[in-house]
Write a protein that holds these residues in place. Structure first.
Motif, short mmCIF file in Angstrom:
data_model
loop_
_atom_site.label_atom_id
_atom_site.label_comp_id
_atom_site.label_asym_id
_atom_site.label_seq_id
_atom_site.Cartn_x
_atom_site.Cartn_y
_atom_site.Cartn_z
N SER A 44 14.10 72.17 114.70
CA SER A 44 12.72 71.81 115.04
C SER A 44 12.70 70.64 116.02
O SER A 44 11.95 70.64 116.99
N ILE A 45 13.55 69.66 115.75
CA ILE A 45 13.59 68.52 116.69
C ILE A 45 14.01 69.01 118.06
O ILE A 45 13.41 68.66 119.09
N VAL A 84 2.92 66.66 119.20
CA VAL A 84 3.29 67.36 120.44
C VAL A 84 2.08 68.11 120.98
O VAL A 84 1.78 68.06 122.18
N THR A 115 11.30 70.85 119.72
CA THR A 115 10.27 69.91 120.17
C THR A 115 10.65 69.29 121.52
O THR A 115 9.84 69.20 122.44
N PHE A 116 11.90 68.91 121.61
CA PHE A 116 12.36 68.36 122.89
C PHE A 116 12.21 69.38 124.00
O PHE A 116 11.76 69.08 125.09
N MET A 148 4.94 65.95 113.47
CA MET A 148 5.53 65.89 114.80
C MET A 148 4.96 67.01 115.68
O MET A 148 4.60 66.77 116.84
N LEU A 193 10.21 71.92 124.13
CA LEU A 193 8.80 72.14 124.43
C LEU A 193 8.25 71.00 125.29
O LEU A 193 7.58 71.23 126.30
N LEU A 194 8.57 69.77 124.86
CA LEU A 194 8.08 68.63 125.64
C LEU A 194 8.61 68.70 127.06
O LEU A 194 7.88 68.48 128.04
N VAL A 227 14.95 65.42 128.89
CA VAL A 227 14.33 65.77 127.62
C VAL A 227 14.64 67.23 127.30
O VAL A 227 15.04 67.58 126.19
N LEU A 262 7.89 67.04 109.98
CA LEU A 262 8.03 67.99 111.10
C LEU A 262 6.67 68.51 111.52
O LEU A 262 6.38 68.67 112.71
#
Lengths: 302, 245, 116, 1049
Positions: free
Chosen positions: D169-170, C38, D173-174, C34, D176-177, D213, C31
């Motif tokens: 978290s994943i 990002v 992340t999505f 990752m 944020l992206l 996303v 994580l």
């Protein structure tokens, strides 16, 4: 109305007498077939009278007490609702009281009354007989219903007079000839209605004495006997009206009912007794299938 | 098998992400690139970054545009960010508070080199950290970076000395106070200035001076304290768990 | 383009760890990787070739600044993102520590009590 | 108006302050914590109130840092945001109060900070107007949630927290992206600004990908179906209080942002996305919960499903091609759904916190010993499953009717899921209310508050929507409901309750007398009122043992029946129908062994109601009048609902146990009147829908077969039933089959038969059930073989039952015969030959059980244990007498009933000439035959009396003998048991018809239940519990989303 009641009363007495006589005849014929001498044809009259003259009777309660009356009422009522000679003021009895549907339901009254009385006796055999009787009734009713429905639908009437009228104009117009399968079904179911051999498990004289009326004695039994006799006559008359074109006078009525009376007699002494399951299954298969032929016929032709 | 499935999935995902990122040509002027997506752009300042860059000095007097954005234009984000860090520290302390079930570690004594070096570096690092967050509006770096440097000094000491125990209470109070100061400056803006976190309650001063840019340095100092104490506390908490009882 | 590809590759490597690794510590590390990916991606999205950092410490930069510096917003965003990443990692580590203290194991197979 | 920034800033500062304060004083930290929460609650409430009252007209826009929106961050608080903020802080306050009473986990200060920041994050998500700021607040919420989920520090909670953390978290992340890409594409981070710019965009596939996303990240947080394993684990593993706040507040904030982003980003495939993921999640999760045994996880599945429904609604709400009015309704539905689910689910999770065990079995009988707990639990479960008058019901109704007809399949999906929901929720309810459980901890203040809010919300929703949904909101009915509630709440003593109910009913009769006109509505209204009054009267003697809530529920049933009978719109009918179903569910559930039966009843009646709702939805207009409908679907859907209440085969399997096990005081109403309201509904369908479709004759023929087969099979099953009430239940259902047959004939004669039989069946079956109640009260069992010989103990009841049975069997002089006669005349007139035969046969079979009732209860031998049984108590005897007199009177003068029916039929076009006229000597005459009721009565009774007198005069001396004195095989038996032939009377007949009574239908239903359960069980294995797998699902689904939904030019 008073006249009507008077003639109805006469007819009722006649009906009872005729029923008792036919009972005696059947006993005689049976005896002859079994190579016995048998009792006289008037034996039933003697029996009823004898029972009627008994000094004491026992009772198990109100319903027990009322049962013979119900029984007689059921038999007599049915008898009086069925016109013996259609169109004859004196001999059509109370047929204005109702049509075939009424008669079919009224027929149950007597059985129900007797069943209740028998049940109150507290004797376990009585309800056994009753339940057998009711179950067998469920069996025999199916072919009977089929044929009755056939008649009511083809004649577009539910009244007995109407059905009789529809059969006028010659012997070939009788429903027994125009709708033979329905008639056969009905006549087979008549065997069940008469609880004669092979459908005689209801009374089962050998094992449970005499079926539902086990506990009844003396006057009670005489009443029931009379009721039963007149009820039988009522059924013969009904069958005559439905299938044999009714009667134009009393003589014809005697003749035709006697013929109908003979029919179970021929069967009775040839077959052994069916178990209840067998008899219900039997009624729900063969006569039903036969009756269905005519039902299908009118379903398609209609 | 699992591996290959994962790799397949990830490659497809990577393909999609590359497709998106690839739509923005690398290294080209962003605001020019963006306009290719747009029809009928009539507004002059279509791209907010243009405003930040062109008006940043005028509005904030801070040399470091990133700091201007972080503390002023997007100061609310930073407040949130500080909260996140505070939250993490709280969560960690909360979770590890009763965690005494670890195997007792035989801690190896630190080498002399480490001890000596860290003794020497400790004040310097603290000073350096302070420098970074005090000059956050002028030079690269700021409260976060400075705070991290300070925390690294604490960590160094923790590694070197058994006996080093930062006062946990002080750390908690410091981080709390620093947070409150940040929020209070924001609220002060609401009361005396234009709005929450507004930068017009203090004189902006001159460009490229230490005392300039209004409340930005104050906020960054608060952040510096906060981050420093929080990260120190966090590290201390982690050490505490494995400490010999 | 290389920056995009490599940062996305970092994200994917991090995700790979999350998807495949059986050790929860390694997943946390994944994580973290990752996050880094990002962040690099964000930074590289803000880069403009031939431009300088958005820190105006020379007079000549004050005039038409927008043609001279890179986009500062992604940098500001990344600052926040980094801190958040740290915070998440800290929280994750504390959870992992507690988990380890309960079961003395970091194997993912040990942590399948909740299912169906 | 309170500046929303104050809420956030003060909460934040307070969080920091609590961090300091807790070092010094735990108590003050706690006090301060609550002060802040109360401040937030009040402030958010003030804003919401401002919007509601119209004081705030435009959305509040807060510029932070003083910069105008695209430059600086801003808060945007509109009506929706204000409402959501208020919701969040209300839920948080409830949760915090609950937590404080239970004990905040140590170290308390830290826990309070986490709690505060969780609600702050949710509020921030709600209020913010900036995408990156949104991301920050999402992270605040998430990290606070990770910490709180792990707060129990058990293995389960830690595992859940870890999974949550990884997937979260994943997801972030999505997000944020997505945000960063959005910035890159639009040059802005401000939501409104981006929305403005997006409008000028050519929506390229790349831009769709960018949005996707972002949405992929949001959908993970929103727990959509394949990627919600983590969420279920959190629901299962975490502290229930935390879960209550998470599902009640935090997730709802995510949902709000989902809608907002959907609107701002104008993703072309948003509708499909939400339809597929929302609908899929909803349906699948409802089924996955089917066999879940862990209570928390079950509630988790339910939460996920509700969220799916919300996502689905969001898709419709944002679909621009829909008319704005229906979008408005969907918005209302969403508000209600959110409100309903937040409070109901939070309340349930807070209840869960009071119970130690996780397994559902551990909940056994919990409701019995904890009345307050029961109240809250029922309220919450009812709200979630959408039982009127709770908000969930109105939400469902609003949503369904706002969905345009081309998406009818979505409505089907929603209703299917709703049925599944009822299956598992009420299984839970059944287990919780079955038997005697343990007392639970008493930390019920917060959930109680939540349920009270729900009830209030339901009332408000009702009064709001009744206007424009055409739902009758008769003030009188409300008064009745209020009185019912008052009776419930104040729990007057039973006689007082009884009196109050009777008085109320009497007043109702007085008030509604003008509505009892000679039409179908008035006819059934009269039946409901007068029938209900008689049956209510008979409940008195046994009222001591009834539950407090019996009379209120009874009243609600009666008045919802009134509401149904007065309905002029289908929707109105549906609302009251549901009210009736559920209040009767409560009544059935009061039976000691009725829990399972009540559950099945709930499932069937709600499935029926939903089928009806689907039919109503498809109708072109809602008023009950001639409707131009084509196709057979609508009438079938509509009538299915009514057939369930009539328990027509194959929907009958609820009936036996629901009738048999429900309280004896309620069964008469269930059989006598509630099944008749099904007749009313079916009559309306026949009249207004089936009459107008081209395939009407075929449908009628099919329904006629259904009716007659019901009559046949139920009669057959009644024959072999050994329990008095269950026997009567089968009998009742069978008789209602005749009524359906009469309706399906659809000739004047047929309808005559149906309506006549409707009233007549009420009379004799009401009598039988009332008598059964009295008998069971005296004897203490409803098991037939344990009775017998009661004729001497209860002569009046025997007489009443005898007459009722004669009427039931259709033996002439009594009232029942007329129905039979009319029916057969109609059938023969219609020339449906086979049906006629089966109908006749069925009524012949009825004699079998008729005799059985009379024999096993009243005749035969009196059992020793019943030696002291007495005649039934007075009110029951009185009710029996009234009904007895009615049977005889109508038997002699059937025109008492037939004349009003003819008046009703004359109002119906096509039924004008009822096909029946009267002649002096012949009595009633149809085209086919005649029957003279009065003559038959006089003749029978006269002959009977004559014969009796003659018999009495002539017969020999009659001697009464003792009970055991029977000529039994030549010896006098000693034991009663051997003599009473009461068990399995028709064993011989059963052997004959074994193949006919094979429980095929119940096996099929059971099979459906079992197989669905097994299927769900297998499908559930999908959630392996392995976090690697979950992450892989997430990646896979993200890929699919990116691949399939990236539309655009």
């Amino acid at each position: 109305m008073g006249v009507k009641i008077f003639y109805a009363f006469i007819a009722l007495i006649g009906g009872i007498a005729y029923g008792l006589l036919l009972g005696g005849i059947s006993r005689k014929i049976t005896a002859r077939m079994q190579n016995r001498r048998g009792p006289t044809v008037f034996q039933n009259f003697i029996d009823v009278w004898k029972l009627f003259r008994k000094k004491t009777a026992i009772s198990h309660g109100v319903m027990f007490y009322l049962a013979p009356i119900f029984r007689l009422l059921g038999g007599a009522g049915t008898f009086l609702l069925v016109p013996i000679v259609v169109g004859n003021f004196y001999l059509s009895n109370f047929s204005f009281g109702g049509d075939l549907i009424v008669i079919m339901y009224f027929m149950v009254m007597g059985c129900l009354g007797m069943a209740l009385g028998a049940a109150e006796s507290g004797h376990p055999h009585a309800p056994i007989g009753v339940t057998r009787g009711l179950a067998q009734m469920a069996g025999q009713e199916l072919p009977f219903i089929i044929s009755v429905v056939v008649l009511m639908i083809v004649d577009k009437t539910t009244s007995v007079e109407g059905i009789v009228m529809a059969q006028q104009g010659g012997i070939l117009h009788w429903h027994i000839f125009t709708y033979p399968f329905a008639a056969i079904a009905a006549f087979i179911s008549l065997l069940g209605m008469m609880t004669s051999y092979p459908f005689e498990i209801v009374m089962a004289p050998q094992e449970i004495a005499i079926g539902p009326p086990t506990e009844f004695s003396s006057t009670f039994l005489s009443y029931m006997f009379s009721g039963r006799s007149v009820f039988a006559v009522a059924k013969y008359v009904l069958f005559m009206d439905l299938f044999l074109g009714g009667a134009t006078n009393l003589l014809w009525a005697f003749l035709k009912t006697f013929l109908i009376f003979l029919w179970p007699l021929f069967i009775t002494d040839v077959f052994p007794r069916f178990k209840l399951e067998q008899s219900v299954s039997f009624f729900w298969t063969w006569p039903t299938l036969i009756g269905l032929i005519d039902l299908l016929r009118i379903y398609i032709v209609r | 098998m699992r591996k290959w499935i994962a790799i397949t999935f990830l490659l497809i995902l990577g393909f999609f992400m590359l497709r998106i990122a690839g739509a923005f040509p690398f290294g080209e002027n962003t605001w020019k690139v963006a306009r290719q997506y747009v029809k009928n752009v009539t507004e002059e300042k279509w791209w907010v970054a243009e405003h930040y860059v062109d008006k940043g000095i005028k509005e904030n007097r801070g040399s470091n545009l990133v700091t201007s954005i972080v503390v002023n234009y997007r100061g609310f984000d930073t407040l949130g960010e500080v909260t996140v860090l505070f939250l993490a520290a709280t969560a960690l302390a909360f979770l590890l508070s009763s965690c005494t079930c670890f195997r007792k570690y035989e801690r190896i004594e630190a080498s002399l080199i480490l001890k000596t070096a860290s003794d020497t570096l400790y004040p310097l690092l603290i000073l350096f950290g302070a420098y970074i967050f005090i000059h956050g509006h002028l030079t690269p770096g700021g409260g976060f970076q400075g705070g991290t440097v300070i925390a690294s000094a604490v960590m160094l000491m923790l590694l070197a000395h058994f006996s080093f125990h930062p006062n946990h209470e002080v750390l908690s109070v410091t981080e709390g106070l620093a947070g409150i100061v940040f929020a209070a400056i924001g609220l002060a803006g609401l009361i005396w200035g234009r709005s929450f976190l507004a930068n017009n309650i203090l004189p902006l001063g001159h460009w490229n001076r230490l005392f300039s840019a209004g409340v930005i340095p104050l906020i960054y100092i608060a952040i510096g304290f906060k981050v420093g104490s929080e990260l120190s506390g966090l590290i201390t908490d982690m050490f505490k768990v494995t400490k010999e009882e | 383009m290389f920056f995009f590809a490599s940062s996305i590759a970092l994200i994917l490597i991090g995700l790979y760890a999350v998807l495949v690794k059986r050790n929860i510590m390694k997943m946390v590390i994944g994580l973290s990787i990752m996050d880094t990916g990002v962040n690099i991606l964000i930074i590289s999205l803000g880069f403009i070739r031939g431009k300088t950092a958005p820190i105006i410490n020379a007079k000549d930069l004050l005039v038409r600044t927008s043609s001279k510096v890179v986009d500062p917003v992604p940098q500001a965003l990344v600052l926040t993102a980094i801190v958040i990443g740290v915070a998440v990692t800290a929280a994750a580590l504390s959870i992992v520590m507690l988990m380890y203290s309960k079961k003395k194991s970091l194997e993912i197979e040990e942590y399948k009590e909740l299912k169906w | 108006m309170v500046n929303p920034i104050l809420i956030i800033a003060i909460t934040l500062a307070s969080a920091f302050f609590i961090g300091i304060l807790q070092v010094y004083s735990k108590l003050w930290a706690k006090v301060f914590f609550f002060l802040v929460l109360i401040f937030d609650f009040v402030a958010a409430g003030a804003n919401f109130y401002g919007f509601l009252s119209g004081k705030i007209t435009s959305p509040i826009l807060v510029k932070i840092g003083g910069f105008p929106p695209p430059i600086g961050i801003n808060l945007f608080v509109g009506k929706a945001e204000a409402a959501m903020g208020f919701l969040i802080f209300t839920i948080t306050l409830l949760g915090a109060y609950h937590l404080a009473r239970r004990g905040i986990p140590e170290p308390q200060g830290k826990a309070m900070v986490l709690f505060l920041l969780l609600s702050l994050g949710a509020a921030g998500i709600t209020f913010t107007g900036d995408f990156f700021n949104l991301f920050v607040f999402i992270e605040i919420t998430s990290i606070a949630a990770y910490g709180l989920v792990a707060s129990a520090k058990t293995e389960k909670s830690l595992e859940a927290a870890f999974k949550y953390m990884v997937i979260g978290s994943i997801s972030s992340t999505f997000i944020l992206l997505g945000v960063v890409f959005l910035y890159k594409a639009t040059g802005s981070l401000n939501m409104l600004d981006i929305a403005k710019k997006v409008k000028t965009f050519p929506l390229t596939p790349v831009f769709s990908l960018i949005s996707l996303v972002f949405f992929a990240g949001l959908l993970i947080e929103l727990e959509v179906f394949p990627i919600n394993g983590w969420a279920l684990d959190v629901y299962q593993g975490a502290d229930p209080v935390v879960v209550a706040v998470l599902t009640g507040a935090a997730v709802k904030a995510f949902y709000l942002i989902f809608i907002k982003a959907g609107g701002y980003l104008a993703l072309p495939s948003f509708f499909q996305l939400s339809l597929i993921f929302g609908g899929g999640t909803y349906l699948v999760s409802q089924f996955l919960a089917w066999r879940q045994r862990d209570v928390r996880r079950l509630l988790g599945y339910s939460s996920v499903a509700q969220l799916g429904l919300l996502i689905l609604s969001a898709g419709f709400f944002l679909n621009n091609s829909l008319p704005s009015s229906s979008r408005h309704f969907i918005a209302l539905a969403i508000v209600l759904f959110v409100f309903n689910h937040s409070f109901a689910k939070s309340s349930l999770f807070l209840l869960v916190d009071n119970v130690e065990t996780r397994e559902m079995e551990g909940w056994k009988g919990i409701l019995k010993r904890n009345p307050l707990f029961k109240f809250i639990f029922s309220t919450s479960v009812f709200s979630i499953t959408g039982v009127p008058p709770f908000p969930g019901f109105w939400a469902k109704l609003l949503l369904i009717f706002a969905i345009p007809k081309e998406y009818a399949w979505v409505v089907g999906l929603i209703l299917l899921g709703a049925v599944a929901e009822i299956v598992y929720y009420f299984r839970f309810y059944r287990i919780a209310s079955d038997g005697e459980g343990e007392k639970v901890k008493k930390n019920l203040a917060s959930p109680l508050a939540a349920s009270l809010i729900l009830i209030t919300g339901g009332g408000v929703a009702w009064s709001m929507f009744s206007g424009y949904m055409g739902i009758m909101f008769n003030s009188l009915i409300i008064v009745f409901l209020m009185v019912a509630a008052a009776i419930y709440i104040f729990g007057f003593s039973k006689p007082l309750q009884w009196t109050a109910s009777l008085v109320l009913l009497g007043y109702g009769i007085y008030r509604f007398l003008p509505s009892m006109k000679a039409n179908l509505h008035g006819f059934f209204l009269a039946l409901v009122f007068f029938g209900g009054a008689i049956l209510l009267f008979a409940t008195y003697p046994t009222s001591k043992r009834l539950s407090w809530s019996f009379y209120p529920a009874y009243l609600v049933v009666i008045f919802s029946l009134v509401g149904i009978a007065l309905s002029t719109s289908w929707l109105n009918l549906f609302v009251y129908w549901e009210l009736m179903s559920w209040s009767s569910f409560l009544l059935v559930n009061m039976g000691k062994k009725a829990k399972r039966a009540a559950w099945i009843y709930a499932i069937f009646s709600s499935a029926g109601a939903y089928s009806m709702l689907a039919g109503i939805y498809l109708l072109p207009k809602l008023s009950i009048s001639k409707i131009g409908v084509t196709g057979v679907l609508i009438p079938v859907l509509l009538i299915t609902g009514f057939l369930v209440k009539m328990a027509t085969s194959p929907l009958h399997i609820w009936a036996r146990d629901a009738y048999g096990e429900s309280p004896d005081e309620f069964t008469p109403l269930l059989s006598g009147i509630m099944s008749k309201i099904g007749v009313f509904g079916s009559a309306l369908v026949f009249l207004y829908v089936i009459a107008n479709i081209s395939s009407g004759p075929a449908l009628r023929y099919g329904l006629a077969w259904l009716g007659v087969l019901t009559a046949f099979f139920m009669t057959l099953l009644a024959v072999f039933q050994e329990d008095l009430k269950k026997l009567l239940a089968y009998s009742s259902v069978g008789q209602v089959g005749y009524i359906l047959l009469g309706l399906a004939i659809a000739t004047p004669l047929g309808w005559n038969a149906a309506l006549y039989h409707t009233v007549d069946h009420f009379i004799f079956k009401g009598l039988l059930f009332v008598a059964a109640a009295g008998i069971i009260y005296r004897v203490g069992t409803s098991y037939l073989p344990h009775m017998g010989g009661l004729i001497r103990r209860m002569p009046l009841t025997f007489l009443a039952v005898l007459i009722a049975i004669i009427s039931l069997a259709g033996i002439p002089p009594m009232a029942g015969f007329a129905g039979k006669w009319l029916l057969y005349s109609a059938l023969i007139e219609k020339q449906w030959v086979f049906i006629t035969v089966v109908a006749f046969l069925a009524s012949t079979l009825a004699f079998l059980y008729c005799f059985k009732i009379l024999h096993t209860v009243f005749l035969g031998q009196l059992q020793d244990e019943n030696k002291n049984a007495r005649e039934v108590p007075f009110p029951i005897a009185a009710a029996e007498t009234i009904l007895l007199v009615a049977t005889v009177a109508i038997g002699a003068f059937p025109r008492l009933l037939l004349d009003p029916i003819n008046k009703v039929l004359n109002k119906i076009p096509g039924m004008k000439n009822s096909g029946l006229f009267y002649e002096k000597t012949l009595g009633a005459v149809s085209k086919l035959g005649h029957w003279n009721a009065l003559f038959l009565m006089v003749f029978t009774v006269g002959s009977f009396i004559f014969a009796l007198i003659f018999f009495a005069l002539t017969s020999a001396r009659v001697r009464e003998v003792k009970q055991l004195d029977v000529g039994y095989a030549g010896e006098v038996p000693r034991q009663v048991e051997d003599l009473h032939f009461g068990y399995d009377l028709y064993a011989h007949f059963r052997r004959t018809v074994k193949w006919l009574i094979y429980p095929l239908v119940s096996k099929i239903w059971k099979g459906i239940y079992e197989w669905t359960g097994t299927f769900a069980e297998v499908l559930r294995r999908f959630y392996t519990g392995n976090i690697n797998t979950y992450a892989a699902y997430v990646i896979l689904i993200s890929i699919l989303i990116l691949h399939f939904f990236a539309g655009g030019k």
